[in-house]
Design a protein around this motif. Structure first.
Motif, PDB file in Angstrom:
ATOM      1  N   TYR A  32       0.810  -1.219   0.000  1.00  0.00           N
ATOM      2  CA  TYR A  32       0.000   0.000   0.000  1.00  0.00           C
ATOM      3  C   TYR A  32       0.847   1.275   0.000  1.00  0.00           C
ATOM      4  O   TYR A  32       0.306   2.367  -0.158  1.00  0.00           O
ATOM      5  CB  TYR A  32      -0.922   0.015   1.223  1.00  0.00           C
ATOM      6  N   ASP A  39       2.951   2.695  -2.087  1.00  0.00           N
ATOM      7  CA  ASP A  39       2.963   3.532  -3.293  1.00  0.00           C
ATOM      8  C   ASP A  39       1.647   3.451  -4.067  1.00  0.00           C
ATOM      9  O   ASP A  39       1.585   3.878  -5.227  1.00  0.00           O
ATOM     10  CB  ASP A  39       4.126   3.106  -4.207  1.00  0.00           C
ATOM     11  N   ASP A  40       0.635   2.911  -3.443  1.00  0.00           N
ATOM     12  CA  ASP A  40      -0.653   2.720  -4.117  1.00  0.00           C
ATOM     13  C   ASP A  40      -1.551   3.935  -3.875  1.00  0.00           C
ATOM     14  O   ASP A  40      -2.295   4.008  -2.892  1.00  0.00           O
ATOM     15  CB  ASP A  40      -1.317   1.438  -3.598  1.00  0.00           C
ATOM     16  N   THR A  41      -1.481   4.907  -4.764  1.00  0.00           N
ATOM     17  CA  THR A  41      -2.272   6.129  -4.602  1.00  0.00           C
ATOM     18  C   THR A  41      -3.761   5.873  -4.762  1.00  0.00           C
ATOM     19  O   THR A  41      -4.584   6.538  -4.124  1.00  0.00           O
ATOM     20  CB  THR A  41      -1.813   7.190  -5.618  1.00  0.00           C
ATOM     21  N   GLU A  42      -4.126   4.931  -5.626  1.00  0.00           N
ATOM     22  CA  GLU A  42      -5.544   4.630  -5.836  1.00  0.00           C
ATOM     23  C   GLU A  42      -6.160   4.033  -4.578  1.00  0.00           C
ATOM     24  O   GLU A  42      -7.300   4.336  -4.220  1.00  0.00           O
ATOM     25  CB  GLU A  42      -5.716   3.662  -7.019  1.00  0.00           C
ATOM     26  N   HIS A  67     -11.569   5.902   1.299  1.00  0.00           N
ATOM     27  CA  HIS A  67     -12.586   6.834   1.786  1.00  0.00           C
ATOM     28  C   HIS A  67     -14.004   6.356   1.490  1.00  0.00           C
ATOM     29  O   HIS A  67     -14.967   6.908   2.033  1.00  0.00           O
ATOM     30  CB  HIS A  67     -12.377   8.225   1.153  1.00  0.00           C
ATOM     31  N   ASP A  96     -11.067  14.331  -5.094  1.00  0.00           N
ATOM     32  CA  ASP A  96     -10.403  13.338  -5.941  1.00  0.00           C
ATOM     33  C   ASP A  96     -11.099  11.987  -5.882  1.00  0.00           C
ATOM     34  O   ASP A  96     -11.062  11.210  -6.842  1.00  0.00           O
ATOM     35  CB  ASP A  96      -8.922  13.204  -5.569  1.00  0.00           C
ATOM     36  N   SER A 119      -5.237  -0.570  -8.528  1.00  0.00           N
ATOM     37  CA  SER A 119      -4.800  -0.801  -7.152  1.00  0.00           C
ATOM     38  C   SER A 119      -4.519  -2.280  -6.923  1.00  0.00           C
ATOM     39  O   SER A 119      -3.511  -2.657  -6.320  1.00  0.00           O
ATOM     40  CB  SER A 119      -5.872  -0.297  -6.187  1.00  0.00           C
ATOM     41  N   ALA A 161      -5.341   4.642  -1.543  1.00  0.00           N
ATOM     42  CA  ALA A 161      -5.550   5.714  -0.567  1.00  0.00           C
ATOM     43  C   ALA A 161      -6.867   6.451  -0.828  1.00  0.00           C
ATOM     44  O   ALA A 161      -7.576   6.841   0.110  1.00  0.00           O
ATOM     45  CB  ALA A 161      -4.381   6.690  -0.616  1.00  0.00           C
ATOM     46  N   LYS A 162      -7.205   6.624  -2.089  1.00  0.00           N
ATOM     47  CA  LYS A 162      -8.478   7.271  -2.430  1.00  0.00           C
ATOM     48  C   LYS A 162      -9.660   6.358  -2.122  1.00  0.00           C
ATOM     49  O   LYS A 162     -10.665   6.782  -1.540  1.00  0.00           O
ATOM     50  CB  LYS A 162      -8.490   7.644  -3.915  1.00  0.00           C
ATOM     51  N   SER A 190      -1.276  -3.367  -8.667  1.00  0.00           N
ATOM     52  CA  SER A 190      -0.095  -2.896  -7.951  1.00  0.00           C
ATOM     53  C   SER A 190       0.255  -3.822  -6.793  1.00  0.00           C
ATOM     54  O   SER A 190       1.429  -4.156  -6.575  1.00  0.00           O
ATOM     55  CB  SER A 190      -0.341  -1.479  -7.444  1.00  0.00           C
ATOM     56  N   ALA A 214      -9.751   2.201 -11.480  1.00  0.00           N
ATOM     57  CA  ALA A 214      -9.013   2.563 -10.274  1.00  0.00           C
ATOM     58  C   ALA A 214      -8.834   1.354  -9.356  1.00  0.00           C
ATOM     59  O   ALA A 214      -7.753   1.124  -8.808  1.00  0.00           O
ATOM     60  CB  ALA A 214      -9.737   3.680  -9.536  1.00  0.00           C
TER      61      ALA A 214
END
Length: 534
Positions: free
Chosen positions: A253, A255-258, A264, A443, A461, A260-261, A464, A457
């Motif tokens: 997790y 480097d997983d930017t997706e 939420h 975002d 994720s 993190a989104k 990754s 997305a």
């Protein structure tokens, strides 16, 4: 002192200079021999290059075994080109024009260092000189008394010369130095008394106590880091590094930017509470299994070497016994043989000649039997070692479970992916119907623009994280191709090397036997036999 050379042309150390220096320091009785035949610089342990108007240090790499080097009374401006002199114990750079302490990092064996009478304004860049016992840096440009605190790191420092520096004019100079370096025996060529130490420590205890506390903390941290590093090396040897905890999960997790989104989205938080514990449990199971397998492997390695040594020793002893029996037996044969040669030829000459030939044939046959016995013995030990080596190199180890580990992790990730995708689609549907109560970041709302966007997305994720699992699986499986019990003693060598070692040993032994037999047969062939029948 170096100012005396201002009118002389500066020099750089070259081969001619060092050759002359080596010759000059040789005793008179062998100086001519050295000049005629030369000397291997690798054999030189002490070198004196004083008073030679040297400006730049160079061309000393050939003196790789040097322990003592004198470069005093020159015009050297920089400490350089000494990195290859790793065996130096004693270095004199006094009476030069050096401004900065540098270039000493590799001289980890240095015990005695003199930088007396230079232009140095700060004590620094000596961190690796842990063996330093004697340090002379008097008559330089040291102005800040607090710079002496740097020397506390040298636990073996007992003799220090600071005399002639500007800070020596401070009335508290001696007490300050002794307080911060209480183990000093000599300071500025004078014995430090116990009374001076007591007064100094008492006077500066408010300064030294915090230092001691910081040093204790630093030492504790260093020991902790060393323990962790040692533990990590142990885990690496067992191929299970970073599997004892959430390291792999966290890296998935990191480097997983997706992800993190997506976190939420309503319901994802509950999903992420269960997933880590399941994943970490799989990792820790493999970790514990791997350590147990490593212990078994190490025990087998130990037994392997022990049995290998015993087998070779027994084989060598048996070979020596066979050769000794041969030599003792044929001493009697050859004695009888030579008795025939000195026998009175006027009596029974024909009988004597026949007996001589009989003894020679008997010796020749014994040589052939010796060759057969030694070769048979070598063939037996070679077969034994081949079986032992094959057993130890083909033993199953943790990599055999690496695939199962990866499958279990992928199953968990796929299950998580399916749930996450389900939550994402449900959230999208609510968003379209304006039934979404949660206040989501901009975002994240952008991901809910349409089904393709949110699905891409989630899949990105998922992909990754699968890559991280694949990478860890590869790390476990790859060493299988090169793993060898010998890796613990000969890093980087695989099973092929064990077989190659045995092949080399066998070839060497067979060659040795053949040469020995050839020598015996050649000796026999060179022995003349008198034909007494003529």
């Amino acid at each position: 002192m170096s100012q005396l050379y201002d009118s002389i042309e500066p020099n750089i150390i070259d081969d001619e200079m060092v050759q002359k220096a080596v010759e000059e320091q040789c005793p008179e009785d062998i100086e001519k021999l050295v000049k005629r035949e030369g000397i291997n610089f690798k054999d030189v342990t002490e070198l004196q290059l004083s008073f030679r108007n040297i400006l730049q240090i160079d061309n000393l790499w050939q003196f790789e075994n040097l322990t003592k080097l004198q470069l005093d009374n020159n015009i050297i401006e920089r400490i350089e080109a000494l990195e290859s002199l790793v065996h130096l114990v004693w270095l004199d750079l006094s009476f030069n024009n050096i401004e900065v302490i540098e270039g000493l990092d590799t001289l980890v064996k240095l015990q005695d260092l003199s930088l007396y009478n230079n232009r140095i304004s700060k004590i620094e860049h000596m961190d690796t000189l842990h063996e330093l016992q004697i340090f002379s840096i008097g008559k330089n440009n040291l102005t800040t008394l607090e710079d002496v605190i740097y020397l506390r790191r040298f636990k073996n420092l007992r003799t220090l010369n600071l005399s002639g520096n500007p800070f020596c004019d401070d009335e508290q100079y001696m007490l300050f130095v002794v307080a911060h370096l209480p183990d000093l025996v000599y300071l500025d060529f004078k014995l430090v008394s116990d009374t001076t130490v007591k007064v100094a420590v008492l006077t500066y205890q408010d300064h030294t106590k915090p230092l001691e506390h910081e040093e204790a903390q630093a030492l504790a941290q260093l020991e902790e880091n060393q323990t962790k590093q040692k533990e990590l090396e142990y885990h690496k040897a067992a191929f299970v590094e970073y599997l004892n905890g959430s390291f792999l999960f966290d890296s998935m997790y990191a480097d997983d930017t997706e992800a993190a989104k997506l976190a939420h989205l309503p319901g994802v938080g509950d999903l992420l509470q269960a997933y880590p514990s399941w994943f970490v449990s799989v990792c820790e199971n493999l970790f514990n299994y791997g350590l147990k397998e490593y212990e078994k492997r190490e025990a087998e390695v130990s037994n392997f070497y022990e049995s290998l040594h015993e087998a070779l020793t027994a084989n060598q002893q048996e070979g020596r016994k066979i050769i000794l029996d041969f030599e003792n037996r044929n001493k009697r044969v050859m004695l009888s043989y030579f008795c025939c040669l000195i026998h009175d030829f006027s009596i029974c000459q024909l009988l004597i000649s026949l007996r001589m030939r009989s003894k020679q044939a008997e010796y020749k046959e014994d040589i052939l039997q010796l060759s057969e016995a030694l070769m048979t013995l070598e063939m037996l030990i070679s077969d034994q070692l081949e079986v032992r080596v094959k057993h130890i190199t083909e033993r199953p180890h943790i990599q055999n479970t690496g695939g199962h580990f990866a499958v279990a992790c992928r199953d968990l990730e796929n299950h998580h992916h399916e749930k996450l995708l389900e939550i994402s689609i449900t959230t999208l549907e609510k968003s379209v119907k304006n039934e979404l109560d949660e206040d989501l970041p901009d975002d994240v709302r952008m991901l809910l623009g349409d089904k393709t966007t949110i699905v891409n997305a989630v899949n990105a994720s998922h992909g990754s994280r699968l890559l991280k699992i694949d990478k860890r699986e590869s790390d476990i499986l790859t060493p299988k191709l090169s793993w060898s019990p010998l890796c613990t003693r000969e890093p980087g060598k695989g099973p092929w090397q064990i077989f190659q070692n045995e092949i080399d040993r066998n070839r060497s032994r067979v060659k040795e036997i053949v040469q020995y037999i050839d020598n015996l047969q050649e000796e026999l062939g060179n022995t003349e036999i008198l034909d007494l029948t003529k």
